[in-house]
Design a protein around this motif. Structure first.
Motif, PDB file in Angstrom:
ATOM      1  N   GLN A  46       0.789  -1.211   0.000  1.00  0.00           N
ATOM      2  CA  GLN A  46       0.000   0.000   0.000  1.00  0.00           C
ATOM      3  C   GLN A  46       0.836   1.283   0.000  1.00  0.00           C
ATOM      4  OE1 GLN A  46      -3.581   0.330   1.709  1.00  0.00           O
ATOM      5  NE2 GLN A  46      -4.124  -1.790   1.459  1.00  0.00           N
ATOM      6  N   LEU A  47       2.138   1.167   0.151  1.00  0.00           N
ATOM      7  CA  LEU A  47       2.997   2.350   0.209  1.00  0.00           C
ATOM      8  C   LEU A  47       3.692   2.580  -1.126  1.00  0.00           C
ATOM      9  CD1 LEU A  47       4.824   1.843   3.610  1.00  0.00           C
ATOM     10  CD2 LEU A  47       2.883   3.309   3.140  1.00  0.00           C
ATOM     11  N   SER A  48       3.772   3.826  -1.497  1.00  0.00           N
ATOM     12  CA  SER A  48       4.598   4.166  -2.653  1.00  0.00           C
ATOM     13  C   SER A  48       6.050   4.092  -2.202  1.00  0.00           C
ATOM     14  CB  SER A  48       4.265   5.566  -3.149  1.00  0.00           C
ATOM     15  OG  SER A  48       4.690   6.529  -2.194  1.00  0.00           O
ATOM     16  N   PRO A  49       6.976   3.921  -3.127  1.00  0.00           N
ATOM     17  CA  PRO A  49       8.392   3.892  -2.727  1.00  0.00           C
ATOM     18  C   PRO A  49       8.823   5.152  -1.975  1.00  0.00           C
ATOM     19  CG  PRO A  49       8.156   3.078  -4.957  1.00  0.00           C
ATOM     20  CD  PRO A  49       6.802   3.613  -4.543  1.00  0.00           C
ATOM     21  N   ASN A  50       8.338   6.320  -2.409  1.00  0.00           N
ATOM     22  CA  ASN A  50       8.694   7.571  -1.718  1.00  0.00           C
ATOM     23  C   ASN A  50       8.153   7.582  -0.293  1.00  0.00           C
ATOM     24  OD1 ASN A  50       9.990   8.477  -3.992  1.00  0.00           O
ATOM     25  ND2 ASN A  50       8.240   9.660  -4.731  1.00  0.00           N
ATOM     26  N   GLU A  51       6.930   7.111  -0.118  1.00  0.00           N
ATOM     27  CA  GLU A  51       6.333   7.059   1.217  1.00  0.00           C
ATOM     28  C   GLU A  51       7.093   6.093   2.111  1.00  0.00           C
ATOM     29  OE1 GLU A  51       3.694   7.886   4.366  1.00  0.00           O
ATOM     30  OE2 GLU A  51       4.004   8.952   2.484  1.00  0.00           O
ATOM     31  N   ALA A  52       7.495   4.969   1.578  1.00  0.00           N
ATOM     32  CA  ALA A  52       8.254   3.985   2.363  1.00  0.00           C
ATOM     33  C   ALA A  52       9.577   4.581   2.835  1.00  0.00           C
ATOM     34  CB  ALA A  52       8.487   2.738   1.531  1.00  0.00           C
ATOM     35  N   VAL A  53      10.264   5.300   1.971  1.00  0.00           N
ATOM     36  CA  VAL A  53      11.535   5.935   2.352  1.00  0.00           C
ATOM     37  C   VAL A  53      11.296   6.981   3.417  1.00  0.00           C
ATOM     38  CG1 VAL A  53      13.406   7.412   1.512  1.00  0.00           C
ATOM     39  CG2 VAL A  53      12.674   5.430   0.169  1.00  0.00           C
TER      40      VAL A  53
END
Length: 58
Positions: A46-53
């Protein structure tokens, strides 16, 4: 700030669990565990890569 969203998520898994229990009344413990592992596995998607970072950094 996320209370309502969290409650909706929990309600959704409760509804899904009720449906699973009705459809698989004699489910083995491993099947029940697989249900929750599958649900937990969806959260990582459910997370975008940017959100995960960003979350990792905070």
């Amino acid at each position: 700030l996320t209370r309502d969203e969290n409650m909706a998520d929990i309600s959704g898994v409760e509804i899904a669990w009720d449906a699973f229990s009705a459809a698989q009344a004699n489910a083995a413990p491993a099947d029940k565990q697989a249900f929750f592992k599958g649900w937990a596995g969806l959260w990582a998607q459910q997370l975008s890569p940017n959100e995960a970072v960003q979350r990792l950094a905070s």
